[in-house]
Design a protein around this motif. Structure first.
Motif, mmCIF file in Angstrom:
data_model
loop_
_atom_site.group_PDB
_atom_site.id
_atom_site.type_symbol
_atom_site.label_atom_id
_atom_site.label_comp_id
_atom_site.label_asym_id
_atom_site.label_seq_id
_atom_site.Cartn_x
_atom_site.Cartn_y
_atom_site.Cartn_z
ATOM 1 N N UNK A 75 -8.152 10.224 10.968
ATOM 2 C CA UNK A 75 -7.154 9.886 11.981
ATOM 3 C C UNK A 75 -7.467 8.593 12.737
ATOM 4 N N UNK A 76 -8.622 7.965 12.444
ATOM 5 C CA UNK A 76 -8.914 6.658 13.046
ATOM 6 C C UNK A 76 -9.275 5.683 11.929
ATOM 7 N N UNK A 77 -8.502 4.610 11.829
ATOM 8 C CA UNK A 77 -8.764 3.582 10.813
ATOM 9 C C UNK A 77 -9.571 2.458 11.450
ATOM 10 N N UNK A 78 -10.767 2.232 10.922
ATOM 11 C CA UNK A 78 -11.576 1.100 11.384
ATOM 12 C C UNK A 78 -11.432 -0.015 10.354
ATOM 13 N N UNK A 79 -10.808 -1.112 10.749
ATOM 14 C CA UNK A 79 -10.688 -2.253 9.842
ATOM 15 C C UNK A 79 -11.830 -3.208 10.172
ATOM 16 N N UNK A 80 -12.786 -3.262 9.259
ATOM 17 C CA UNK A 80 -14.058 -3.947 9.516
ATOM 18 C C UNK A 80 -14.176 -5.124 8.562
ATOM 19 N N UNK A 81 -13.840 -6.326 9.023
ATOM 20 C CA UNK A 81 -14.018 -7.504 8.170
ATOM 21 C C UNK A 81 -12.713 -8.219 7.865
ATOM 22 N N UNK A 82 -12.813 -9.176 6.972
ATOM 23 C CA UNK A 82 -11.701 -10.056 6.636
ATOM 24 C C UNK A 82 -10.670 -9.338 5.775
ATOM 25 N N UNK A 87 -5.198 -8.112 -0.249
ATOM 26 C CA UNK A 87 -5.724 -6.790 0.091
ATOM 27 C C UNK A 87 -4.789 -6.023 1.046
ATOM 28 N N UNK A 88 -3.983 -6.754 1.787
ATOM 29 C CA UNK A 88 -3.172 -6.153 2.857
ATOM 30 C C UNK A 88 -2.326 -4.952 2.398
ATOM 31 N N UNK A 89 -1.671 -5.001 1.236
ATOM 32 C CA UNK A 89 -0.878 -3.833 0.822
ATOM 33 C C UNK A 89 -1.722 -2.569 0.654
ATOM 34 N N UNK A 90 -2.985 -2.729 0.222
ATOM 35 C CA UNK A 90 -3.868 -1.566 0.085
ATOM 36 C C UNK A 90 -4.218 -0.981 1.459
ATOM 37 N N UNK A 91 -4.458 -1.870 2.415
ATOM 38 C CA UNK A 91 -4.752 -1.422 3.785
ATOM 39 C C UNK A 91 -3.555 -0.638 4.343
ATOM 40 N N UNK A 92 -2.372 -1.165 4.116
ATOM 41 C CA UNK A 92 -1.158 -0.475 4.569
ATOM 42 C C UNK A 92 -1.009 0.890 3.920
ATOM 43 N N UNK A 93 -1.316 0.940 2.637
ATOM 44 C CA UNK A 93 -1.231 2.185 1.883
ATOM 45 C C UNK A 93 -2.159 3.241 2.491
ATOM 46 N N UNK A 94 -3.399 2.828 2.823
ATOM 47 C CA UNK A 94 -4.361 3.739 3.448
ATOM 48 C C UNK A 94 -3.801 4.222 4.782
ATOM 49 N N UNK A 95 -3.299 3.298 5.594
ATOM 50 C CA UNK A 95 -2.782 3.665 6.923
ATOM 51 C C UNK A 95 -1.635 4.684 6.801
ATOM 52 N N UNK A 96 -0.749 4.430 5.878
ATOM 53 C CA UNK A 96 0.413 5.318 5.748
ATOM 54 C C UNK A 96 0.031 6.723 5.292
ATOM 55 N N UNK A 97 -1.090 6.849 4.583
ATOM 56 C CA UNK A 97 -1.505 8.165 4.099
ATOM 57 C C UNK A 97 -2.315 8.958 5.118
ATOM 58 N N UNK A 98 -2.695 8.323 6.219
ATOM 59 C CA UNK A 98 -3.531 9.025 7.211
ATOM 60 C C UNK A 98 -2.722 10.063 7.983
ATOM 61 N N UNK A 104 -5.864 2.857 15.319
ATOM 62 C CA UNK A 104 -6.433 1.755 14.534
ATOM 63 C C UNK A 104 -7.375 0.936 15.413
ATOM 64 N N UNK A 105 -8.571 0.677 14.884
ATOM 65 C CA UNK A 105 -9.545 -0.179 15.563
ATOM 66 C C UNK A 105 -9.699 -1.455 14.738
ATOM 67 N N UNK A 127 -2.848 -7.006 13.324
ATOM 68 C CA UNK A 127 -1.701 -6.516 14.119
ATOM 69 C C UNK A 127 -0.391 -7.133 13.643
ATOM 70 N N UNK A 128 -0.450 -8.049 12.683
ATOM 71 C CA UNK A 128 0.788 -8.541 12.075
ATOM 72 C C UNK A 128 1.328 -7.536 11.050
ATOM 73 N N UNK A 129 0.479 -6.574 10.652
ATOM 74 C CA UNK A 129 0.946 -5.581 9.667
ATOM 75 C C UNK A 129 0.746 -4.132 10.129
ATOM 76 N N UNK A 130 -0.103 -3.925 11.168
ATOM 77 C CA UNK A 130 -0.425 -2.564 11.619
ATOM 78 C C UNK A 130 -0.383 -2.489 13.147
ATOM 79 N N UNK A 131 -0.123 -1.311 13.719
ATOM 80 C CA UNK A 131 -0.249 -1.187 15.180
ATOM 81 C C UNK A 131 -1.716 -0.973 15.563
ATOM 82 N N UNK A 132 -2.327 -1.954 16.219
ATOM 83 C CA UNK A 132 -3.749 -1.861 16.587
ATOM 84 C C UNK A 132 -3.886 -1.285 17.999
#
Ligand code: SF4
Length: 165
Positions: A75-82, A87-98, A104-105, A127-132
């Motif tokens: 329930x907490x997504x830590x985005x750590x790094x560049x 890669x962004x679509x994969x990050x979004x995919x992870x977020x949507x499945x949570x 989001x941190x 924050x251009x693609x996810x609510x941080x």
């Protein structure tokens, strides 16, 4: 006998044994001490994330370090790094499945604003693609900054309206 004598008797009997609270506060208290973290680690900030998780800083003591490598258990997504645009679509995919509710941190300068990579390939802030919810500054952030971010996230969770249905 006083008009409210009966009520005073009950209060005396229950003193120290009963606590009252609001359901929202109780749920927030439970959630802030049971964060299930999905660490999305892509670059050098990951070393700092590991050091904060190790025994010296012991992130676990905040109920904040239990990593789950399935988004469906997090329930907490830590985005750590560049984060690159590739890669962004994969990050979004992870977020949507949570699971809901989720937070989001953004860990470090790269995740928060692209960091030193001011170029076409790098997302200039997740924050251009996810609510941080929480930004942790630094390149990489100091462990103390990370712990401060965790405490701020716990405070935010505690004070949020708690969806539960
Ligand atoms: S913020 Fe600095 S340390 Fe962190 S991933 Fe970017 S370049 Fe590496």
């Amino acid at each position: 006998m006083e008009p409210n004598g009966h009520r005073q008797d009950i209060a005396a009997v229950l003193k120290g044994q009963v606590m009252t609270t609001r359901f929202d506060k109780l749920l927030g208290w439970g959630r802030k001490y049971s964060m299930f973290v999905y660490p999305f680690v892509t670059a050098c900030c990951g070393m700092e994330y590991m050091s904060v998780s190790a025994s010296h800083y012991d992130l676990d003591r905040f109920g904040a370090a239990f990593p789950r490598f399935s988004p469906r258990q997090s329930d907490v997504l830590w985005v750590v790094g560049t984060i690159s645009h590739k890669l962004a679509p994969l990050l979004l995919n992870v977020y949507e499945q949570m699971t809901e509710p989720k937070w989001v941190v953004s860990f470090g300068a790269c995740a928060s604003c692209g960091g030193p990579y001011d170029n076409y390939a790098t997302v200039q802030g997740i924050d251009t693609i996810l609510p941080v919810d929480i930004y942790i500054a630094g390149c990489p952030p100091r462990p103390e900054a990370v712990l401060d971010g965790v405490l701020k996230l716990q405070d935010l969770i505690q004070k949020s309206k708690q969806p539960w249905k």
